[in-house]
Design a protein around this motif. Structure first.
Motif, PDB file in Angstrom:
ATOM      1  N   LEU A 255      62.777  16.193 -28.564  1.00 23.15           N
ATOM      2  CA  LEU A 255      61.611  15.973 -27.715  1.00 23.15           C
ATOM      3  C   LEU A 255      60.823  14.748 -28.157  1.00 23.15           C
ATOM      4  O   LEU A 255      60.241  14.030 -27.324  1.00 23.15           O
ATOM      5  CB  LEU A 255      60.713  17.212 -27.734  1.00 23.15           C
ATOM      6  N   ASN A 256      60.792  14.484 -29.455  1.00 19.58           N
ATOM      7  CA  ASN A 256      60.082  13.315 -29.963  1.00 19.58           C
ATOM      8  C   ASN A 256      60.809  12.011 -29.644  1.00 19.58           C
ATOM      9  O   ASN A 256      60.181  10.959 -29.452  1.00 19.58           O
ATOM     10  CB  ASN A 256      59.892  13.426 -31.481  1.00 19.58           C
ATOM     11  N   GLU A 257      62.125  12.082 -29.600  1.00 22.12           N
ATOM     12  CA  GLU A 257      62.918  10.868 -29.451  1.00 22.12           C
ATOM     13  C   GLU A 257      63.257  10.533 -28.000  1.00 22.12           C
ATOM     14  O   GLU A 257      63.594   9.385 -27.697  1.00 22.12           O
ATOM     15  CB  GLU A 257      64.223  11.011 -30.249  1.00 22.12           C
ATOM     16  N   ARG A 258      63.158  11.526 -27.095  1.00 18.60           N
ATOM     17  CA  ARG A 258      63.592  11.300 -25.718  1.00 18.60           C
ATOM     18  C   ARG A 258      62.510  11.716 -24.729  1.00 18.60           C
ATOM     19  O   ARG A 258      61.836  12.730 -24.906  1.00 18.60           O
ATOM     20  CB  ARG A 258      64.872  12.091 -25.414  1.00 18.60           C
ATOM     21  N   ASP A 259      62.396  10.938 -23.665  1.00 22.49           N
ATOM     22  CA  ASP A 259      61.496  11.308 -22.576  1.00 22.49           C
ATOM     23  C   ASP A 259      62.209  12.180 -21.553  1.00 22.49           C
ATOM     24  O   ASP A 259      61.581  12.989 -20.862  1.00 22.49           O
ATOM     25  CB  ASP A 259      60.960  10.044 -21.888  1.00 22.49           C
ATOM     26  N   HIS A 260      63.518  12.001 -21.460  1.00 22.59           N
ATOM     27  CA  HIS A 260      64.310  12.765 -20.503  1.00 22.59           C
ATOM     28  C   HIS A 260      65.482  13.416 -21.230  1.00 22.59           C
ATOM     29  O   HIS A 260      66.211  12.757 -21.976  1.00 22.59           O
ATOM     30  CB  HIS A 260      64.843  11.851 -19.388  1.00 22.59           C
ATOM     31  N   PHE A 261      65.640  14.712 -21.012  1.00 24.31           N
ATOM     32  CA  PHE A 261      66.713  15.407 -21.723  1.00 24.31           C
ATOM     33  C   PHE A 261      67.437  16.427 -20.845  1.00 24.31           C
ATOM     34  O   PHE A 261      68.258  17.203 -21.315  1.00 24.31           O
ATOM     35  CB  PHE A 261      66.150  16.128 -22.954  1.00 24.31           C
TER      36      PHE A 261
END
Length: 321
Positions: A255-261
């Motif tokens: 969640l910290n590294e990606r805006d979309h998952f």
């Protein structure tokens, strides 16, 4: 000197006095100790330990130690023996009589009765010229110079010496019997000690809490699985084999590294080669693995089959540490 300083000085004096008495026991050991140990080891019956007064209390502790370390033992109070308790004695039993003086009236009454039955008699006494010492088959010398008691009356050094001699016997018998931790566990099934020695990893698993996803499982479902099973982790399986693990920490990092998952799957964020342990392993061994690698969960396998997750919190709840 203040009252506190005086108290501490007196306590130190008592402790040093007892420690010196114990240290001298090592120099008083002789072939009689070895013969007594061999007699108990080779005996076909039980060990009967008797005493009077404070020595009776020491006798009970020795019995407790012997029973828990593979030598079946019974306590016989010297004064109660002549009022019916002598009936517990069987022909193959070996007897230990404990008495500082070796001349107490109860001991003088009991010893001839034991000799009449033909049982091997071991004396633990601080008086080698006493009635008990002369009648015994083996004498374990617990002579002391004086009691720690300032009046030289209350049994202190003498009872400590008796206790240590009993412990020495128990330890030697454990070595002769090749007594192992597994054997110790048989006699200590209760409490934290029993759990530490007996509880296996498989015993702690709940079948209803077996988090698992596949490589292709969408992240949303992975999060649901971790939340539903409440272990903060899920195993990732491929063809029924564990290939990875996903923890709460992995989710937070994603969640910290990606805006979309939404398009990610378990395979994209899992940690490969997770730490595992067999279900037949002892829980205490699992705890050691957790501590060695500073982790809180272990994947549990039965051979190669996934069985569940062992969490550090579960071990703590059992009171093993």
């Amino acid at each position: 000197m203040t009252r506190e300083e005086n108290i501490l000085a007196l306590a130190k004096k008592a402790i040093l006095s007892e420690s010196k008495s114990i240290a001298k026991l090592a120099d008083m050991l002789d072939s009689s100790f070895a013969d007594a140990t061999q007699a108990i080891y080779n005996g076909k019956g039980r060990l009967i330990v008797s005493g009077i007064g404070k020595s009776a209390i020491i006798a009970q502790k020795i019995v407790a130690t012997m029973n828990s370390t593979g030598t079946p033992s019974l306590f016989l109070h010297a004064s109660e023996a002549i009022h019916g308790d002598l009936g517990m004695l069987q022909k193959d039993d070996i007897c230990i009589c404990i008495s500082k003086s070796g001349n107490s009236p109860e001991i003088k009454v009991l010893v001839p009765l034991l000799k009449r039955f033909g049982n091997v008699l071991i004396a633990i006494t601080g008086n080698r010229s006493s009635f008990l010492a002369k009648e015994a088959d083996h004498v374990l010398n617990t002579t002391i110079e004086a009691e720690a008691c300032p009046l030289n009356l209350a049994p202190t050094n003498s009872t400590t010496a008796q206790l240590v001699m009993g412990d020495a016997l128990a330890v030697c018998l454990m070595e002769l019997r090749d007594f192992k931790a597994e054997d110790f566990a048989i006699y200590h099934p209760g409490g934290a000690l029993g759990k530490k020695l007996l509880l296996r990893v498989g015993d702690m698993l709940e079948n209803s809490l077996k988090p698992m996803v596949s490589l292709a499982t969408p992240i949303k479902k992975v999060i649901f699985e971790i939340s539903e099973k409440r272990l903060g982790v899920t195993a990732v399986l491929d063809d029924n084999q564990v290939v990875g693990i996903i923890t709460d920490g992995d989710i937070r990092r994603m969640l910290n590294e990606r805006d979309h998952f939404a398009d990610l799957t378990a395979a994209d964020i899992m940690s490969r080669n997770p730490k595992t342990i067999q279900s037949t392993a002892m829980v205490v061994d699992a705890l050691n693995v957790l501590e060695d690698f500073s982790i809180t969960q272990l994947v549990v396998l039965e051979k190669k089959e996934y069985k569940g997750i062992l969490h550090l919190h579960d071990i703590l709840k059992e009171g093993i540490v």
